[in-house]
Write a protein that holds these residues in place. Structure first.
Motif, PDB file in Angstrom:
ATOM      1  N   ILE A  59      -3.887  -0.376   8.295  1.00 29.89           N
ATOM      2  CA  ILE A  59      -3.779  -2.196   7.009  1.00 29.89           C
ATOM      3  C   ILE A  59      -3.116  -3.016   8.496  1.00 29.89           C
ATOM      4  O   ILE A  59      -3.888  -4.065   8.525  1.00 29.89           O
ATOM      5  CB  ILE A  59      -2.391  -1.220   6.263  1.00 29.89           C
ATOM      6  CG1 ILE A  59      -3.055  -0.068   4.944  1.00 29.89           C
ATOM      7  CG2 ILE A  59      -2.577  -2.829   5.682  1.00 29.89           C
ATOM      8  CD1 ILE A  59      -2.514  -0.082   4.441  1.00 29.89           C
ATOM      9  N   TYR A  85      -0.545  -2.575  -2.520  1.00 26.46           N
ATOM     10  CA  TYR A  85      -2.412  -2.811  -3.008  1.00 26.46           C
ATOM     11  C   TYR A  85      -2.412  -4.775  -3.706  1.00 26.46           C
ATOM     12  O   TYR A  85      -3.221  -4.985  -3.526  1.00 26.46           O
ATOM     13  CB  TYR A  85      -2.296  -1.810  -3.410  1.00 26.46           C
ATOM     14  CG  TYR A  85      -3.971  -1.484  -3.548  1.00 26.46           C
ATOM     15  CD1 TYR A  85      -4.443  -2.352  -3.199  1.00 26.46           C
ATOM     16  CD2 TYR A  85      -4.507  -0.444  -4.283  1.00 26.46           C
ATOM     17  CE1 TYR A  85      -6.453  -1.705  -3.227  1.00 26.46           C
ATOM     18  CE2 TYR A  85      -6.030  -0.231  -4.317  1.00 26.46           C
ATOM     19  CZ  TYR A  85      -6.932  -0.776  -3.601  1.00 26.46           C
ATOM     20  OH  TYR A  85      -7.468  -0.626  -4.468  1.00 26.46           O
ATOM     21  N   TYR A 109      -6.456   1.692   2.093  1.00 24.44           N
ATOM     22  CA  TYR A 109      -5.509   1.512   1.115  1.00 24.44           C
ATOM     23  C   TYR A 109      -5.824   2.640   0.157  1.00 24.44           C
ATOM     24  O   TYR A 109      -4.433   3.800  -0.541  1.00 24.44           O
ATOM     25  CB  TYR A 109      -4.988   0.185  -0.170  1.00 24.44           C
ATOM     26  CG  TYR A 109      -3.380  -0.661   0.218  1.00 24.44           C
ATOM     27  CD1 TYR A 109      -3.041  -0.097   0.211  1.00 24.44           C
ATOM     28  CD2 TYR A 109      -4.562  -1.903   0.793  1.00 24.44           C
ATOM     29  CE1 TYR A 109      -0.951  -0.791   0.868  1.00 24.44           C
ATOM     30  CE2 TYR A 109      -3.136  -2.596   1.520  1.00 24.44           C
ATOM     31  CZ  TYR A 109      -1.689  -1.790   0.953  1.00 24.44           C
ATOM     32  OH  TYR A 109      -1.409  -3.409   1.542  1.00 24.44           O
ATOM     33  N   LEU A 131       3.486   1.404  -2.394  1.00 27.57           N
ATOM     34  CA  LEU A 131       2.314   1.267  -1.753  1.00 27.57           C
ATOM     35  C   LEU A 131       1.606   0.863  -2.943  1.00 27.57           C
ATOM     36  O   LEU A 131       0.889  -0.216  -2.685  1.00 27.57           O
ATOM     37  CB  LEU A 131       1.527   2.729  -1.393  1.00 27.57           C
ATOM     38  CG  LEU A 131       0.430   3.325  -0.470  1.00 27.57           C
ATOM     39  CD1 LEU A 131       0.238   2.177   0.594  1.00 27.57           C
ATOM     40  CD2 LEU A 131       0.503   4.742  -0.740  1.00 27.57           C
ATOM     41  N   ARG A 154      -0.628   2.581   7.028  1.00 24.75           N
ATOM     42  CA  ARG A 154       0.294   0.729   7.408  1.00 24.75           C
ATOM     43  C   ARG A 154      -0.025   1.104   8.592  1.00 24.75           C
ATOM     44  O   ARG A 154      -0.604  -0.810   9.199  1.00 24.75           O
ATOM     45  CB  ARG A 154       1.610   1.349   7.279  1.00 24.75           C
ATOM     46  CG  ARG A 154       2.193   2.262   5.480  1.00 24.75           C
ATOM     47  CD  ARG A 154       3.547   1.304   4.911  1.00 24.75           C
ATOM     48  NE  ARG A 154       4.012   1.738   3.832  1.00 24.75           N
ATOM     49  CZ  ARG A 154       3.480   0.905   2.819  1.00 24.75           C
ATOM     50  NH1 ARG A 154       2.698  -0.482   3.328  1.00 24.75           N
ATOM     51  NH2 ARG A 154       3.967   0.879   1.745  1.00 24.75           N
TER      52      ARG A 154
END
Length: 597
Positions: A515, A551, A533, A547, A512
């Motif tokens: 990301i 995405y 992801y 999650l 994360r």
């Protein structure tokens, strides 16, 4: 069954008629009560009985009683209680009796009946409830105590209370709480008799017809309880609990003396006994405060009392040289030191005494590990930095395998900006195994971030990754990623991320974080986000529905996203997610598709 219900509804008619006649309820309200009562009666008369139906029935009747009470207060009518309230009360007791007969083990049901009796002052009924309840739940000392207290405080019957305690002790001969409350009850009874006698004497009444036993007045019954308890229940805490109860009564000096002497004889090697005896010196021999008592006199007197306590503690640590005994002594010194005082002289004496006792315990090798931290805090607060370094080093020598001790020593060195920090860390990792050393490596890299060059810090992060256990390395990876981004920028963090991905395990936050870093870039690429992801889903796709949803959101909201991929992501999520997570995902995905998430 229908006949029984009809009969019970007919039994209600007189009270309902009275309610309408005296103007407490309208005809329409009476009909509504009958309808509700009919439904409730049916439920508690059928073959398959449910506890909830009985509880609902009782609650309805209680609400009805409360409403009648409010209506009476509003119109100022207080007659016909026998025909109205008493009839309802009788019915509630009857339903409670049926329920507790059916579900005997449900203690909450019994206690609800007890509470109802107390609320409506049904003393005769409550006596019966306690009797039935104790016959079934004799294994619960708290219920015996509740019943005895009610007899003593509400019924004013010490005889009944005593009888209940004695019966309880036959079932629970070694229950400390029963003895404590029985002991308290006997002292309360003696106090009550003493007060009564004083009142009669003040009124100059003849005491001939009243039988006031001197033994009871002096607490002899409580002494008997204490002696019986002392034979059956061992341990300083229990004896001290009885002593603290006795101290609440001003006529128990002899009894207190007996308990204290017994304590000192039986438990001469118990730190708690010494702790009590030492602290007792604070209460003894205090001067009565007068307007002529100066500030200096008060300080002098407090100093003397504390010194008397310490004299007892000094005797104690010679008689019982254990960690626990020293802990009691140090705890006392710290408590006195932390007390507010306007006298600098007293504050300084307390500090010197506390530091001295810490030192003595350490010299005796009887200072508990946890107390070194408090010693160091005190030294640092008092600006005794050299001594703090010396104590921290001694602590790691004594507890060389304790991560916490090394952490404490290194925190002292860091706080004092010492030149020996790196050497200290190297010494620590030499002594300690890798398991459990994460706090140490975390402290080291955090210190390095603010002190050393980027190259040194990066080398330290690499070293920490190999030195910690796989589970602990997860946290190091997260920190390393964050530090690299702050100090090396996007390209560097991407290289480090790819390198770290070669060795499991990972945390979800690790992915994360990457990301989030990608999303902070001006040219945030969906291609990179998909890669992160996908990597994250390989590790956590079966256990984290959010999650998958994130995405999907990314594909829908990113300028380079492909909404047509959402169906494929949904299909994969349904295959990978476990148990209830599938349902959770489907409901959130539906909301997302309809624009409600």
């Amino acid at each position: 069954m229908a006949e029984r219900i009809e009969q019970r509804l007919e039994d209600r008619v007189p009270e309902l008629e009275q309610l309408e006649r005296v103007g407490l309820f309208t005809r329409r309200e009476i009909r509504a009560v009958l309808r509700k009562a009919s439904a409730l009666e049916y439920k508690i008369q059928r073959r398959a009985l449910r506890k909830e139906d009985f509880i609902n029935y009782i609650q309805y009747e209680i609400n009805l009683l409360e409403l009648i009470k409010k209506r009476r207060a509003r119109i100022g009518y207080s007659f016909k209680k026998d025909e109205i309230e008493n009839s309802i009360l009788h019915r509630v007791h009857s339903v409670f009796k049926r329920a507790t007969g059916k579900w005997k083990e449900d203690i909450q049901l019994w206690l609800s009946h007890v509470a109802f009796c107390k609320q409506w002052n049904a003393k005769h009924q409550l006596s019966k409830v306690f009797s039935s309840m104790l016959a079934i739940h004799s294994n619960k000392p708290a219920l015996w105590i509740m019943a005895a207290k009610w007899e003593m405080e509400t019924q004013l019957s010490s005889e009944s209370a005593r009888h209940l305690f004695l019966r309880a002790l036959r079932f629970h001969p070694e229950c400390p709480k029963l003895y404590q409350e029985y002991f308290r009850m006997e002292l309360m009874h003696a106090e009550k008799q003493r007060n009564e006698k004083k009142e009669f004497e003040r009124a100059k009444m003849d005491l001939g017809e009243f039988n006031y036993s001197e033994e009871i007045l002096n607490g002899e019954m409580a002494r008997i309880v204490y002696r019986d308890a002392a034979q059956k229940i061992k341990g300083v805490e229990f004896h001290l609990s009885l002593l603290s109860i006795a101290k609440l009564f001003d006529f128990t000096q002899d009894l207190q003396k007996e308990i204290l002497e017994s304590l000192q004889t039986k438990y001469a090697d118990d730190p708690l006994m010494w702790d009590y005896v030492a602290r007792r010196e604070l209460e003894l021999g205090s001067l009565p405060s007068t307007e002529h008592t100066t500030k200096q006199m008060k300080v002098s007197e407090m100093t003397q009392r504390e010194e008397r306590c310490c004299a007892v503690f000094e005797e104690a640590v010679r008689a019982v040289p254990t960690e626990d005994m020293w802990k009691c002594y140090i705890t006392f010194c710290l408590e006195r030191y932390n007390r507010k005082t306007n006298s600098e002289e007293l504050k300084q004496k307390r500090l010197e005494r506390t530091l001295s006792v810490f030192g003595q315990a350490h010299e005796s090798s009887l200072l508990a590990e946890a107390l070194y931290k408090q010693w160091l805090q005190l030294l640092l607060e008092s600006n005794l930095f050299e001594k703090a370094v010396e104590v921290a080093e001694a602590a790691t020598k004594r507890f060389s395998l304790s991560v916490e001790m090394w952490q404490m020593r290194l925190q002292v060195l860091i706080q004092l900006k010492s030149n020996d920090v790196t050497q200290g860390f190297e010494e620590a990792v030499k002594h300690l195994k890798s398991k459990g050393t994460l706090p140490l490596w975390t402290l080291w890299v955090e210190w390095s971030e603010g002190t050393n060059s980027k190259e040194d810090t990066e080398a330290l992060y690499q070293r920490a990754l190999h030195a910690t256990t796989p589970a602990e390395s997860v946290t190091v990876k997260e920190k390393y990623l964050g530090w690299t981004y702050r100090n090396g920028g996007y390209k560097k963090v991407k290289r480090v991320f790819n390198s770290l991905c070669e060795n499991r395990p990972f945390s979800l936050d690790f992915f994360r974080k990457m990301i989030q870093i990608e999303k902070e870039q001006e040219s945030c690429k969906m291609l990179h986000l998909r890669e992160y992801y996908e990597r994250a889903l390989r590790e956590f796709g079966s256990t984290d529905s959010d999650l998958w949803l994130d995405y999907v959101k990314e594909e829908l909201s990113h300028p380079q996203g492909k909404p047509e991929n959402c169906g494929s992501i949904h299909w994969r999520a349904m295959k990978m997610l476990q148990g209830d997570l599938v349902e959770d995902f489907v409901s959130k995905y539906t909301l997302l598709q309809t624009g409600h998430l």
